[in-house]
Motif scaffolding. Structure first.
Motif, PDB file in Angstrom:
ATOM      1  N   HIS B 340       0.769  -1.212  -0.014  1.00 25.26           N
ATOM      2  CA  HIS B 340      -0.057   0.120   0.184  1.00 25.26           C
ATOM      3  C   HIS B 340       0.983   1.285  -0.049  1.00 25.26           C
ATOM      4  O   HIS B 340       0.545   2.156  -0.795  1.00 25.26           O
ATOM      5  N   TRP B 344       1.487   4.872  -2.673  1.00 28.14           N
ATOM      6  CA  TRP B 344       1.585   6.063  -2.298  1.00 28.14           C
ATOM      7  C   TRP B 344       2.826   6.887  -2.313  1.00 28.14           C
ATOM      8  O   TRP B 344       3.056   7.932  -2.282  1.00 28.14           O
ATOM      9  N   ASP B 378      -6.109   4.650   3.006  1.00 30.75           N
ATOM     10  CA  ASP B 378      -5.934   5.612   2.263  1.00 30.75           C
ATOM     11  C   ASP B 378      -6.562   7.005   2.947  1.00 30.75           C
ATOM     12  O   ASP B 378      -5.997   8.241   2.690  1.00 30.75           O
ATOM     13  N   GLN B 382      -4.145  10.067   3.065  1.00 27.34           N
ATOM     14  CA  GLN B 382      -4.649  11.518   2.466  1.00 27.34           C
ATOM     15  C   GLN B 382      -4.515  12.354   3.307  1.00 27.34           C
ATOM     16  O   GLN B 382      -4.126  13.643   2.978  1.00 27.34           O
TER      17      GLN B 382
END
Lengths: 224, 458
Positions: B340, B344, B378, B382
């Motif tokens: 993950h 990013w 996320d 974010q």
């Protein structure tokens, strides 16, 4: 030959803009304002971009029909994945999803990935640093000398996997499973070993690699 | 209305049924005695004929016997009369007897009785008779040969002797009385017990139906077999279930309607937003001043954040109504976090972040939906990218202790601090809801030095 995209979108504003943008990126775009007659066009298309909320037939129905008519053509849905899951429950015909309002660069990038995944013929030559890779011929050439760099099939496969996912950070699990086609086992050092040998062949200075970059703790990357 | 009608609906009332049982018990009591008598006689022979055991029992029979004896002595000599009395005396030993001749002279008393006068005149005889009738000695008198001239003879038996068999019969009737009452009482108790047992059975069945809900969580209706109070209760229960089902259906319809509305709304909002982006993108191809380019960049960012907001709104609606698809599986979170963060990496790199990853050597498994956890991560990442830019640092640490944990650290101004972009609220609400459904929780430690969000099992 330009890649042909079948684009189904009811909104004139968005349709006109996306068509123009994709054409400027070298695609041939067939834009339909509804799902009627889409199936006839699908067979000739290389890719389908489909809006979900179409008037009349909704995007899900159109998508299912397209997939049935032309199973080999990848479909990109302009929708949130959650909406798809909610409605279809297992009928996931779409190959990728993109949520509006998407950025044109992102749409182009996703279309690139889809093409590669579906074996749309690859570029014949890929440049990367001082290397020229010819995937069809399974050869890697040093552009400074013009000589071929000998490689084992696995090394070449790893390099091609990096080149297909240029700019992305890849973990050793992802690399192992893509190249070996088997589930990665915990603690396996195979990928590290192969990359070390690969670097000795392609890097100018294997101690300070420029082509395959190490991302500490995460994985490796080949920059665009 | 129905209740009023039901109260007076005697035919189908439990109360009237029970009253009927009580009434039948009362009515049956008189019938019980002959019934018991019959039962007793069947078991111990006839009671109407007590047998020859007691010769003094019947006064009328004694009287009849005495008068017959007297009639037979017509014209007999005093010696004959004496002999006859002695013979009778030999049969009735407990009796006393005497006779007086026509002249009023006492001829014989058996046994000898000094209280009897030797001479009987008419007035004395009448007085004696009167006393004898009311006394506790049964007395009968017969004229010898049926004629006053021949004199009379008297027969006396203490009444206690006559009653000796009478008390036996009385005791017998007492037994009949007691067993009759006991029989009726027992029968009454048994029928009552049966009555209440059946009521209880039906109530228990109803209770079972109420406490055993079906898959939908609403109990199944019961079969109504009678129209009495319990039957009406069952019917009301069924009505209640139907109402409950209807309201559940209505609720589901409203829920679906709301979801549909949000789905349509989010699509309808996205379409103009996409068009705006298209036009902004076209504008960028034109020759523009620096200020105009800056404005376009701002428009682009706002479109992004609005798009995320719409997406979150939609997801939140799905999540809160339990319609967000959830497919849990056994996931190695070490591998997941690494993959993950790899995704990013370019975004953080571009924003000039230092990226730090600390993972354990071995796998840590959680039973979760990977897409959900990715969504949660996320949201947090974010947030870091948008609100913790000033710290230029993001770290992810996975620990294998205590069932495993994931930590996301930044060096931003902290969650309470001011940030240039707002609207993180709904994203965090979604993360919280998702974590709760996955039986995970988040622990946030935020200060001016930065924020660490821990995700760990509940």
């Amino acid at each position: 030959m330009a890649k042909r995209i079948l684009y189904i979108e009811d909104d004139a504003d968005i349709g006109g803009w996306v068509k123009e943008d994709l054409e400027s990126r070298g695609y041939e775009v067939i834009w339909l304002k509804s799902g009627d007659g889409a199936a006839e066009w699908a067979a000739d298309a290389d890719l389908v971009v489909l809006d979900v909320m179409l008037p009349g037939l909704d995007g899900f129905t159109v998508g299912q029909r397209l997939k049935k008519e032309a199973p080999g053509v990848p479909i990109l849905m302009l929708s949130a994945r959650t909406a798809v899951d909610d409605k279809l429950q297992g009928l996931r015909f779409a190959d990728d999803y993109l949520t509006k309002p998407f950025h044109p660069d992102e749409l182009a990038a996703r279309l690139d990935v889809l093409q590669r995944r579906y074996g749309v013929p690859e570029e014949r030559e890929i440049e990367c640093g001082h290397l020229i890779v010819k995937p069809e011929l399974h050869t890697v050439i040093d552009s400074r000398t013009g000589e071929e760099i000998p490689m084992t099939p696995k090394q070449l496969q790893i390099l091609l996997y990096f080149l297909r996912n240029r700019g992305l950070v890849l973990t050793k699990e992802q690399i192992y499973e893509a190249v070996w086609g088997e589930p990665y086992l915990e603690g396996d050092k195979t990928v590290n070993v192969h990359i070390r040998y690969l670097r000795e062949k392609i890097e100018l200075d294997p101690g300070n690699p420029q082509i395959i970059e190490t991302i500490r703790g995460i994985g490796y990357r080949v920059r665009k | 209305m129905r209740r009023g009608k039901g109260l007076f609906n005697l035919r189908s009332s439990l109360m009237s049924k029970y009253l009927l049982i009580v009434l039948s018990a009362i009515v049956l009591i008189p019938f019980a005695f002959p019934l018991v008598a019959v039962i007793l006689s069947l078991s111990s022979g006839p009671i109407a004929n007590p047998g020859p055991s007691n010769p003094y029992q019947s006064a009328s029979r004694l009287e009849k016997m005495w008068h017959q004896e007297a009639a037979r002595l017509k014209g007999a000599s005093p010696e004959d009369v004496n002999a006859a009395l002695k013979r009778i005396r030999s049969q009735y030993g407990k009796a006393r007897m005497f006779w007086v001749d026509g002249g009023g002279t006492l001829r014989l008393a058996l046994p000898d009785n000094p209280h009897l006068p030797a001479k009987w005149d008419a007035s004395y005889t009448v007085a004696y008779m009167k006393n004898a009738v009311n006394g506790n000695v049964f007395t009968t008198i017969a004229f010898i040969g049926g004629s006053v001239k021949s004199g009379f003879m008297a027969f006396q038996v203490p009444r206690s002797e006559m009653g000796s068999s009478g008390t036996g019969i009385g005791a017998r009737y007492g037994t009949i009385l007691v067993s009759g009452i006991l029989l009726i009482l027992g029968l009454f108790l048994f029928v009552s017990l049966l009555f209440f047992y059946r009521i209880r059975k039906r109530l228990v069945r109803l209770e079972g139906a109420m406490t055993a809900p079906s898959e939908s969580g609403i109990p199944q209706p019961v079969a109504v077999t009678r129209t009495d109070e319990i039957g009406r209760l069952e019917r009301s229960f069924n009505d209640m279930i139907r109402q409950l089902e209807r309201s559940r259906e209505r609720e589901a319809e409203e829920e679906a309607l709301r979801r549909d509305l949000v789905a349509k709304l989010s699509h309808d909002l996205r379409t103009p937003l996409t068009a705006i982006r298209g036009h902004a993108f076209s504008l960028r191809q034109e020759p523009l001043s620096d200020k105009a380019k800056e404005s376009l960049g701002l428009i682009d960012r706002k479109i992004d954040s609005l798009g995320r907001l719409i997406d979150n709104l939609f997801s939140f609606t799905l999540l809160s109504s339990g319609k967000y698809p959830y497919h849990p599986q056994r996931i190695d979170i070490v591998r997941m976090v690494r993959t993950h963060l790899a995704g990013w990496y370019p975004a953080f790199e571009q924003a000039g972040f230092e990226i730090d990853l600390d993972l354990p050597e071995s796998s840590v498994y959680w039973e979760i939906d990977p897409q959900w956890l990715e969504r949660v991560l996320d949201n947090y990442l974010q947030n870091v990218l948008r609100h913790a830019k000033s710290g230029r640092y993001v770290g992810m640490i996975v620990s294998d202790r205590g069932g495993g944990s994931i930590a996301i650290a930044d060096r931003g101004p902290g969650m309470t601090g001011e940030s240039d972009e707002k609207g993180a609220g709904i994203g965090l609400s979604i993360a919280a809801l998702m974590l709760k459904d996955m039986k995970l929780r988040s622990d946030v430690r935020s200060g001016p030095e930065g924020t660490v969000v821990f995700i760990l099992p509940e």
